[in-house]
Design a protein around this motif. Sequence first.
Motif, PDB file in Angstrom:
ATOM      1  N   TYR A 123      -0.396  -5.724  -6.047  1.00 39.46           N
ATOM      2  CA  TYR A 123      -1.510  -5.443  -5.150  1.00 39.46           C
ATOM      3  C   TYR A 123      -2.805  -5.581  -5.956  1.00 39.46           C
ATOM      4  O   TYR A 123      -2.978  -4.910  -6.971  1.00 39.46           O
ATOM      5  CB  TYR A 123      -1.408  -4.035  -4.577  1.00 39.46           C
ATOM      6  N   GLY A 127      -0.359  -2.367   2.127  1.00 39.08           N
ATOM      7  CA  GLY A 127       0.350  -1.165   1.711  1.00 39.08           C
ATOM      8  C   GLY A 127      -0.538   0.063   1.733  1.00 39.08           C
ATOM      9  O   GLY A 127      -1.767  -0.036   1.758  1.00 39.08           O
ATOM     10  N   PHE A 135       3.505   4.670  -4.536  1.00 36.19           N
ATOM     11  CA  PHE A 135       3.722   3.876  -3.345  1.00 36.19           C
ATOM     12  C   PHE A 135       4.138   4.777  -2.189  1.00 36.19           C
ATOM     13  O   PHE A 135       4.925   5.705  -2.363  1.00 36.19           O
ATOM     14  CB  PHE A 135       4.823   2.851  -3.627  1.00 36.19           C
ATOM     15  N   THR A 177       4.731  -0.160   2.869  1.00 35.50           N
ATOM     16  CA  THR A 177       4.169  -1.490   2.928  1.00 35.50           C
ATOM     17  C   THR A 177       4.643  -2.204   4.180  1.00 35.50           C
ATOM     18  O   THR A 177       5.702  -1.873   4.724  1.00 35.50           O
ATOM     19  CB  THR A 177       4.538  -2.305   1.670  1.00 35.50           C
TER      20      THR A 177
END
Length: 119
Positions: A106, A35, A47, A50
């Motif tokens: 993660y 990611g 984020f 990914t």
Amino acid sequence: QVQLQESGPGLVKPSQTLSLTCTVSGGTFSDYDMGWFRQAPGKEREFVTTIHWSGGSTTYKDSVKGRFTISRDNAKNMVYLQMNSLKPEDTAVYYCAARLKFVFDYSNWGQGTQVTVSP
């Protein structure tokens, strides 16, 4: 534990293009979803995108859909982020991250690379 190293910091103007690369070592690359995250000044890390360990599926933050593309090369242990039509609000430190397949979190992170989009 894998080690991740980003490359490709840059200063670009709005609407220009920049590519980031993340090189992974110390593990079996194809065991990991990969990611990209980013953190702008004064904001929490968020984020961005990914890619599945197989390379078969990708997910993007809404604001980058159609502009950013994540890809990976399992033979080279590398993951890429192609960023087109950059905007000032894309300015942030970008982090590469890895998570073992079938695991939610993660757990492996790079040190980050600065991307600045400014006129």
